[in-house]
Design a protein around this motif. Structure first.
Motif, PDB file in Angstrom:
ATOM      1  N   LEU A  10       0.948  -1.291  -0.113  1.00  0.00           N
ATOM      2  CA  LEU A  10       0.084   0.021   0.060  1.00  0.00           C
ATOM      3  C   LEU A  10       0.844   1.442  -0.021  1.00  0.00           C
ATOM      4  CD1 LEU A  10      -2.455  -1.292   2.741  1.00  0.00           C
ATOM      5  CD2 LEU A  10      -2.829  -0.983   0.346  1.00  0.00           C
ATOM      6  N   LYS A  11       2.186   1.400   0.510  1.00  0.00           N
ATOM      7  CA  LYS A  11       2.857   2.335   0.532  1.00  0.00           C
ATOM      8  C   LYS A  11       3.043   3.288  -0.671  1.00  0.00           C
ATOM      9  CE  LYS A  11       6.970   4.169   2.634  1.00  0.00           C
ATOM     10  NZ  LYS A  11       6.302   5.296   3.259  1.00  0.00           N
ATOM     11  N   GLY A  12       2.533   4.548  -0.596  1.00  0.00           N
ATOM     12  CA  GLY A  12       2.566   5.549  -1.624  1.00  0.00           C
ATOM     13  C   GLY A  12       1.409   5.271  -2.725  1.00  0.00           C
ATOM     14  N   LYS A  13       0.680   4.370  -2.530  1.00  0.00           N
ATOM     15  CA  LYS A  13      -0.366   3.951  -3.523  1.00  0.00           C
ATOM     16  C   LYS A  13      -1.565   4.694  -3.351  1.00  0.00           C
ATOM     17  CE  LYS A  13       2.262   0.712  -5.501  1.00  0.00           C
ATOM     18  NZ  LYS A  13       1.955  -0.686  -5.137  1.00  0.00           N
ATOM     19  N   THR A  14      -2.582   5.313  -4.307  1.00  0.00           N
ATOM     20  CA  THR A  14      -3.893   5.640  -4.099  1.00  0.00           C
ATOM     21  C   THR A  14      -4.605   4.601  -4.127  1.00  0.00           C
ATOM     22  OG1 THR A  14      -3.121   7.824  -5.269  1.00  0.00           O
ATOM     23  CG2 THR A  14      -5.450   7.328  -5.160  1.00  0.00           C
ATOM     24  N   VAL A  15      -5.295   4.517  -2.932  1.00  0.00           N
ATOM     25  CA  VAL A  15      -6.029   3.112  -2.662  1.00  0.00           C
ATOM     26  C   VAL A  15      -7.591   3.771  -2.667  1.00  0.00           C
ATOM     27  CG1 VAL A  15      -6.691   1.363  -1.245  1.00  0.00           C
ATOM     28  CG2 VAL A  15      -4.172   2.263  -1.485  1.00  0.00           C
ATOM     29  N   LEU A  16      -8.402   3.267  -3.621  1.00  0.00           N
ATOM     30  CA  LEU A  16      -9.803   3.431  -3.677  1.00  0.00           C
ATOM     31  C   LEU A  16     -10.423   2.729  -2.736  1.00  0.00           C
ATOM     32  CD1 LEU A  16     -10.203   4.024  -7.523  1.00  0.00           C
ATOM     33  CD2 LEU A  16      -9.322   5.707  -5.954  1.00  0.00           C
ATOM     34  N   VAL A  17     -11.261   2.877  -1.987  1.00  0.00           N
ATOM     35  CA  VAL A  17     -11.935   2.159  -0.869  1.00  0.00           C
ATOM     36  C   VAL A  17     -13.434   2.292  -0.851  1.00  0.00           C
ATOM     37  CG1 VAL A  17     -12.346   1.445   1.467  1.00  0.00           C
ATOM     38  CG2 VAL A  17     -10.161   2.314   0.673  1.00  0.00           C
ATOM     39  N   ARG A  18     -14.173   1.253  -1.450  1.00  0.00           N
ATOM     40  CA  ARG A  18     -15.735   1.280  -1.238  1.00  0.00           C
ATOM     41  C   ARG A  18     -16.191   1.051  -0.103  1.00  0.00           C
ATOM     42  NH1 ARG A  18     -20.882   2.129  -1.031  1.00  0.00           N
ATOM     43  NH2 ARG A  18     -22.097   1.938  -2.953  1.00  0.00           N
ATOM     44  N   ALA A  19     -16.589   2.039   0.691  1.00  0.00           N
ATOM     45  CA  ALA A  19     -17.198   1.783   2.087  1.00  0.00           C
ATOM     46  C   ALA A  19     -18.552   1.874   2.044  1.00  0.00           C
ATOM     47  CB  ALA A  19     -16.437   2.745   3.078  1.00  0.00           C
ATOM     48  N   ASP A  20     -19.053   1.576   3.070  1.00  0.00           N
ATOM     49  CA  ASP A  20     -20.653   1.560   3.211  1.00  0.00           C
ATOM     50  C   ASP A  20     -20.933   2.517   4.280  1.00  0.00           C
ATOM     51  OD1 ASP A  20     -23.450   1.345   3.220  1.00  0.00           O
ATOM     52  OD2 ASP A  20     -23.528  -0.705   3.720  1.00  0.00           O
ATOM     53  N   PHE A  21     -21.381   3.902   4.145  1.00  0.00           N
ATOM     54  CA  PHE A  21     -21.720   4.895   4.672  1.00  0.00           C
ATOM     55  C   PHE A  21     -23.084   5.225   4.789  1.00  0.00           C
ATOM     56  CE2 PHE A  21     -16.961   6.468   4.145  1.00  0.00           C
ATOM     57  CZ  PHE A  21     -16.496   5.490   5.203  1.00  0.00           C
ATOM     58  N   ASN A  22     -23.720   4.246   4.109  1.00  0.00           N
ATOM     59  CA  ASN A  22     -25.289   4.585   4.040  1.00  0.00           C
ATOM     60  C   ASN A  22     -25.968   4.430   5.443  1.00  0.00           C
ATOM     61  OD1 ASN A  22     -27.651   4.780   3.040  1.00  0.00           O
ATOM     62  ND2 ASN A  22     -28.158   2.696   2.442  1.00  0.00           N
ATOM     63  N   VAL A  23     -26.011   5.631   6.039  1.00  0.00           N
ATOM     64  CA  VAL A  23     -26.320   5.648   7.548  1.00  0.00           C
ATOM     65  C   VAL A  23     -27.428   6.614   7.655  1.00  0.00           C
ATOM     66  CG1 VAL A  23     -23.936   5.280   8.557  1.00  0.00           C
ATOM     67  CG2 VAL A  23     -24.813   7.793   8.099  1.00  0.00           C
ATOM     68  N   PRO A  24     -28.515   6.085   8.651  1.00  0.00           N
ATOM     69  CA  PRO A  24     -29.532   6.991   8.962  1.00  0.00           C
ATOM     70  C   PRO A  24     -29.055   8.295   9.184  1.00  0.00           C
ATOM     71  CG  PRO A  24     -29.262   5.297  10.327  1.00  0.00           C
ATOM     72  CD  PRO A  24     -28.500   5.073   9.692  1.00  0.00           C
ATOM     73  N   MET A  25     -29.818   9.413   8.741  1.00  0.00           N
ATOM     74  CA  MET A  25     -29.657  10.887   9.151  1.00  0.00           C
ATOM     75  C   MET A  25     -30.910  11.475   9.430  1.00  0.00           C
ATOM     76  SD  MET A  25     -26.102  12.380   7.611  1.00  0.00           S
ATOM     77  CE  MET A  25     -26.335  12.079   5.738  1.00  0.00           C
ATOM     78  N   LYS A  26     -31.064  12.321  10.125  1.00  0.00           N
ATOM     79  CA  LYS A  26     -32.186  13.303  10.511  1.00  0.00           C
ATOM     80  C   LYS A  26     -31.584  14.823  10.584  1.00  0.00           C
ATOM     81  CE  LYS A  26     -36.155  13.813  13.151  1.00  0.00           C
ATOM     82  NZ  LYS A  26     -36.948  13.276  14.457  1.00  0.00           N
ATOM     83  N   ASP A  27     -32.076  15.580   9.731  1.00  0.00           N
ATOM     84  CA  ASP A  27     -31.620  17.184   9.894  1.00  0.00           C
ATOM     85  C   ASP A  27     -30.198  17.203   9.887  1.00  0.00           C
ATOM     86  OD1 ASP A  27     -34.439  17.601  10.152  1.00  0.00           O
ATOM     87  OD2 ASP A  27     -34.269  17.453  12.520  1.00  0.00           O
ATOM     88  N   GLY A  28     -29.548  16.305   8.819  1.00  0.00           N
ATOM     89  CA  GLY A  28     -28.008  16.492   8.800  1.00  0.00           C
ATOM     90  C   GLY A  28     -27.416  15.874   9.897  1.00  0.00           C
ATOM     91  N   GLU A  29     -27.977  15.289  10.939  1.00  0.00           N
ATOM     92  CA  GLU A  29     -27.217  14.445  11.801  1.00  0.00           C
ATOM     93  C   GLU A  29     -27.408  12.999  11.671  1.00  0.00           C
ATOM     94  OE1 GLU A  29     -25.586  16.083  14.358  1.00  0.00           O
ATOM     95  OE2 GLU A  29     -25.721  17.966  13.410  1.00  0.00           O
ATOM     96  N   ILE A  30     -26.288  12.476  11.945  1.00  0.00           N
ATOM     97  CA  ILE A  30     -26.049  10.807  11.794  1.00  0.00           C
ATOM     98  C   ILE A  30     -26.746  10.368  13.140  1.00  0.00           C
ATOM     99  CG2 ILE A  30     -24.480   8.876  11.857  1.00  0.00           C
ATOM    100  CD1 ILE A  30     -22.548  10.934  10.346  1.00  0.00           C
ATOM    101  N   THR A  31     -27.854   9.366  12.907  1.00  0.00           N
ATOM    102  CA  THR A  31     -28.457   8.587  14.074  1.00  0.00           C
ATOM    103  C   THR A  31     -27.859   7.401  14.624  1.00  0.00           C
ATOM    104  OG1 THR A  31     -30.305   8.032  12.505  1.00  0.00           O
ATOM    105  CG2 THR A  31     -30.300  10.218  13.581  1.00  0.00           C
ATOM    106  N   ASP A  32     -27.188   6.595  13.638  1.00  0.00           N
ATOM    107  CA  ASP A  32     -26.633   5.537  13.677  1.00  0.00           C
ATOM    108  C   ASP A  32     -25.341   5.443  12.946  1.00  0.00           C
ATOM    109  OD1 ASP A  32     -25.931   2.760  14.257  1.00  0.00           O
ATOM    110  OD2 ASP A  32     -27.872   1.921  13.877  1.00  0.00           O
ATOM    111  N   ASP A  33     -24.226   5.452  13.881  1.00  0.00           N
ATOM    112  CA  ASP A  33     -23.001   5.491  13.268  1.00  0.00           C
ATOM    113  C   ASP A  33     -22.435   4.158  13.105  1.00  0.00           C
ATOM    114  OD1 ASP A  33     -22.056   4.947  15.734  1.00  0.00           O
ATOM    115  OD2 ASP A  33     -20.723   6.636  15.978  1.00  0.00           O
ATOM    116  N   ASN A  34     -23.020   2.959  13.275  1.00  0.00           N
ATOM    117  CA  ASN A  34     -22.403   1.558  13.201  1.00  0.00           C
ATOM    118  C   ASN A  34     -21.578   1.372  11.981  1.00  0.00           C
ATOM    119  OD1 ASN A  34     -22.039  -0.971  14.257  1.00  0.00           O
ATOM    120  ND2 ASN A  34     -23.492  -1.740  12.886  1.00  0.00           N
TER     121      ASN A  34
END
Length: 396
Positions: free
Chosen positions: A11-35
């Motif tokens: 990994l050193k020096g490499k640009t690493v693309l990461v597909r994460a899952d940040f599909n989190v519930p939000m209310k009024d711009g605030e994250i309600t469950d950060d699991n």
């Protein structure tokens, strides 16, 4: 199935693309469950510590038109990540173009960048969701390596997972690797005896899962709203309880074939209305009043299911036992949670969705071997289906 994981990559020096899952519930711009954000941290930290330049991709919600973008930006996620990682996470409010390309080129080793919601690309022709080949190739061109850590979308063939993977060496992140080992392990090489517990509202949501688990599990315990379709198939009076009339024949056929491999509730909590203030009775499943609805399993069922769990080496649970959102109808789900949590020598797995939410909200998150972050993906994996997001990860 032996897939490359992030620690297999240089990994050193490499640009690493990461597909994460940040599909989190939000209310009024605030994250309600950060699991889901918390679960992604080990992979992000590892890449940064190894000197990789981290470029994060994720979707958030369903973006159908331009007006959806304002409420579905990943900017709050970038702010939350910055706090959790104690370092700045650069947020780029676009999914392509010079601004994004310049920001990525400007990253130093160990720095982290989050790209705007990948589904913003769906406003004009569903490019993300339909795995547009040009988009996948473009995103892949922004990096040297790809790490897929988003099990929650592994059952979807999108540009941000399969599309990127078709152009770069791809490894599983630590969360994806864990999901493959635990959920995939149930299907491919379970430690027997296996007990499966299935709940939730509809038989139709779980047809494939029930059918496949009957090939794998020694016992399949069925609770929740879906159990009343099975009782109807047995000719019982189910009152106003949930029923899928078009699945009664399927349930009858399954019961005929499975015999005592399927275990159903023996009692339930009934009421006349869907409310915490309703008058509740506990009755046998043979005595459900015609004018009432069953909304939770009863205490005798919890004890029965506990007995069935004894001696199990692998337990997989998907779906609550009742309307757990209402405290008066949550005791069945809590009882199952406690029963599984007490099995110290068993491999205990929650297959995402409402049962995962229940276990976490009830304080049992640390008492299970694994709680999946993918509802739909977990179900399809348990059905024995091939998941495109997993399939596209490079083999070792």
């Amino acid at each position: 199935m032996t897939k490359k994981i992030v620690s297999d990559l240089d990994l050193k020096g490499k640009t690493v693309l990461v597909r994460a899952d940040f599909n989190v519930p939000m209310k009024d711009g605030e994250i309600t469950d950060d699991n889901r954000i918390v679960q992604a941290l080990p992979t992000i930290k590892y890449i940064a510590e190894q000197g990789g330049k981290v470029v994060l991709f994720s979707h958030l919600g369903k973006v159908k038109e331009e007006s959806d973008k304002a409420s579905l930006s990943l900017k709050p996620v970038a702010a939350d990540l910055s706090k959790k990682l104690s370092k700045e996470v650069v947020f780029v409010p676009t999914t392509r173009g010079e601004q994004l390309e310049t920001a990525i080129k400007g990253l130093d080793e160990g720095e982290i960048l989050l790209v705007e919601n990948t589904r913003f690309e769906d406003v004009d022709g569903k490019k993300e969701s339909k795995n547009d080949s040009e988009l996948g190739e473009y995103w892949a061109s922004l990096g040297d390596l790809f790490v897929n850590d988003a099990f929650g979308t592994a059952h979807r063939e999108h540009a941000s997972n399969v599309g990127i993977a078709s152009h770069l060496e791809t490894a599983a992140g630590y969360l994806m690797d864990k999901e493959i080992k635990y959920i995939g392990g149930v299907v491919e090489n379970p430690d027997k005896p296996v007990v499966a517990i299935l709940g939730g509202a509809k038989v139709s949501d779980k047809i494939g899962v029930i059918t496949n688990l009957l090939k794998i599990a020694d016992k399949v315990l069925i609770g929740g709203g879906m159990s009343y379709t099975f009782f109807k198939a047995q000719g019982k009076e189910i009152g106003q309880s949930l029923l899928e009339e078009d699945k009664v024949d399927f349930a009858k056929d399954l019961l005929d074939r499975a015999g005592d491999q399927i275990v159903l509730p023996v009692d339930c909590k009934v009421a006349k209305e869907f409310s915490n203030d309703a008058e509740i009775s506990v009755v046998s499943v043979d005595d459900i009043p015609a004018d009432q609805e069953a909304m939770d399993v009863g205490p005798k069922t919890v004890e029965l299911f506990k007995e069935q769990l004894q001696g199990a080496h692998t337990v997989v649970w998907n779906g609550p036992m009742g309307v757990f959102e209402l405290s008066n109808f949550a005791k069945g789900t809590i009882g199952i949670c406690e029963a599984i949590a007490e099995l110290k020598d068993a491999n205990t797995i929650i297959g995402g969705g409402d049962s995962a939410a229940a276990a976490i909200s009830l304080g049992y998150a640390d008492d299970f071997s694994h709680i999946s972050t993918g509802g739909g993906a977990s179900l399809e994996y348990l059905e024995g289906k091939t998941l495109p997001g997993v399939e596209s990860i490079s083999d070792k």
